[in-house]
Design a protein around this motif. Structure first.
Motif, mmCIF file in Angstrom:
data_model
loop_
_atom_site.group_PDB
_atom_site.id
_atom_site.type_symbol
_atom_site.label_atom_id
_atom_site.label_comp_id
_atom_site.label_asym_id
_atom_site.label_seq_id
_atom_site.Cartn_x
_atom_site.Cartn_y
_atom_site.Cartn_z
ATOM 1 N N GLU A 180 -7.438 -1.257 -4.154
ATOM 2 C CA GLU A 180 -8.274 -0.812 -3.036
ATOM 3 C C GLU A 180 -7.947 0.616 -2.622
ATOM 4 O OE1 GLU A 180 -9.773 -3.815 0.192
ATOM 5 O OE2 GLU A 180 -7.619 -4.057 -0.069
ATOM 6 N N GLN B 161 -8.659 2.896 7.590
ATOM 7 C CA GLN B 161 -7.528 2.607 8.486
ATOM 8 C C GLN B 161 -7.610 3.578 9.650
ATOM 9 O OE1 GLN B 161 -3.678 2.325 6.510
ATOM 10 N NE2 GLN B 161 -2.747 3.539 8.140
ATOM 11 N N ALA C 57 -12.171 0.632 2.172
ATOM 12 C CA ALA C 57 -11.837 0.253 3.546
ATOM 13 C C ALA C 57 -11.323 1.491 4.267
ATOM 14 C CB ALA C 57 -10.785 -0.851 3.560
ATOM 15 N N LEU D 100 -8.109 3.121 0.493
ATOM 16 C CA LEU D 100 -8.260 3.194 1.949
ATOM 17 C C LEU D 100 -8.240 4.645 2.406
ATOM 18 C CD1 LEU D 100 -7.079 0.139 1.694
ATOM 19 C CD2 LEU D 100 -6.573 0.472 4.108
ATOM 20 N N LYS E 91 0.853 -1.193 0.000
ATOM 21 C CA LYS E 91 0.000 0.000 0.000
ATOM 22 C C LYS E 91 0.884 1.236 0.000
ATOM 23 C CE LYS E 91 -2.652 1.231 3.674
ATOM 24 N NZ LYS E 91 -2.317 2.606 4.132
ATOM 25 N N GLN F 118 -3.009 -1.408 -2.797
ATOM 26 C CA GLN F 118 -3.877 -0.440 -2.130
ATOM 27 C C GLN F 118 -3.244 0.942 -2.213
ATOM 28 O OE1 GLN F 118 -2.613 -2.879 0.404
ATOM 29 N NE2 GLN F 118 -4.276 -4.366 0.348
ATOM 30 N N GLY G 125 -3.652 4.854 -0.226
ATOM 31 C CA GLY G 125 -4.212 5.449 0.990
ATOM 32 C C GLY G 125 -4.390 6.947 0.852
#
Length: 212
Positions: A56, A82, A80, A58, A6, A26, A28
């Motif tokens: 993904e 975090q 998702a 995040l 990620k 991923q 972020g």
């Protein structure tokens, strides 16, 4: 098993595109105003539109309220979230509210810190082991700090987990070898200055991970 990576704290189209192009699993987006990586919702929406379905998205938060999480999930089309400095009961409540996977960060400096991860069993979907920042630090992560990776050797993990904290293109292969991590997370280690991602460092980090 391939190691997933990620790239966290992305804030510009070119660095986001580099992360995707070089194989990030991923990406972020940070929603925490004190951070140099903080995104406005409009920025997050624009970046999210560039992310293909196989990567993904995040959102990264520090003990957020419901309004912030709801707005960020909508703007960033988050897959998702975090959560840093968020108690297990609150993690569970956010998870139930958004009906998406939740990563819970556990700040590590000593072996005793690892035991905090057990409290998230049933509350989170994944633990993110990150380096503990100094007392009173403005940020809970993204400061380039690392902990002793040997602490994770032989540790019994109750949830899937990812390794973070001070990783960079040079040391990530060693970190994976020492810990057995199958998921890694980097932010400051691929920057030229706080909050400024570097496309070449992103490429080098992902090459180091995907070539294992």
């Amino acid at each position: 098993m391939p190691v997933l990576a990620k790239i966290c704290g992305l804030s510009t189209p070119d660095t986001l595109d580099a992360a995707i192009r070089h194989g990030a699993a991923q990406v972020g987006f940070v929603f925490f105003a004190p951070s140099p990586r903080h995104l406005q919702f409009e920025q997050a929406a624009g970046l999210a539109a560039r992310v293909p379905d196989h990567v993904e998205k995040l959102g990264v938060f520090v003990d957020p309220d419901d309004a912030l999480v709801d707005a960020a999930v909508a703007a960033g089309r988050l897959d998702a979230v975090q959560l840093h400095k968020t108690p297990p009961a609150r993690v569970a409540a956010i998870r139930a509210r958004i009906r998406r996977p939740v990563w819970a960060a556990v700040a590590v400096k000593t072996a005793a810190d690892l035991t905090a991860g057990a409290a998230f069993a049933g509350a989170a979907d994944r633990i993110l082991y990150d380096a503990k920042t100094p007392e009173g630090a403005a940020l809970p992560g993204g400061m380039g700090l690392r902990f002793d990776w040997r602490l994770l050797q032989g540790h019994r993990h109750l949830l899937p987990w990812s390794l973070s904290g001070g990783l960079d293109p040079i040391n990530v292969a060693e970190a994976i070898d020492v810990t057995g991590a199958t998921s890694v997370d980097v932010s400051s280690g691929v920057e030229s200055a706080p909050g400024l991602k570097d496309v070449d460092k992103i490429a080098a980090f992902l090459k180091a991970v995907t070539s294992l």
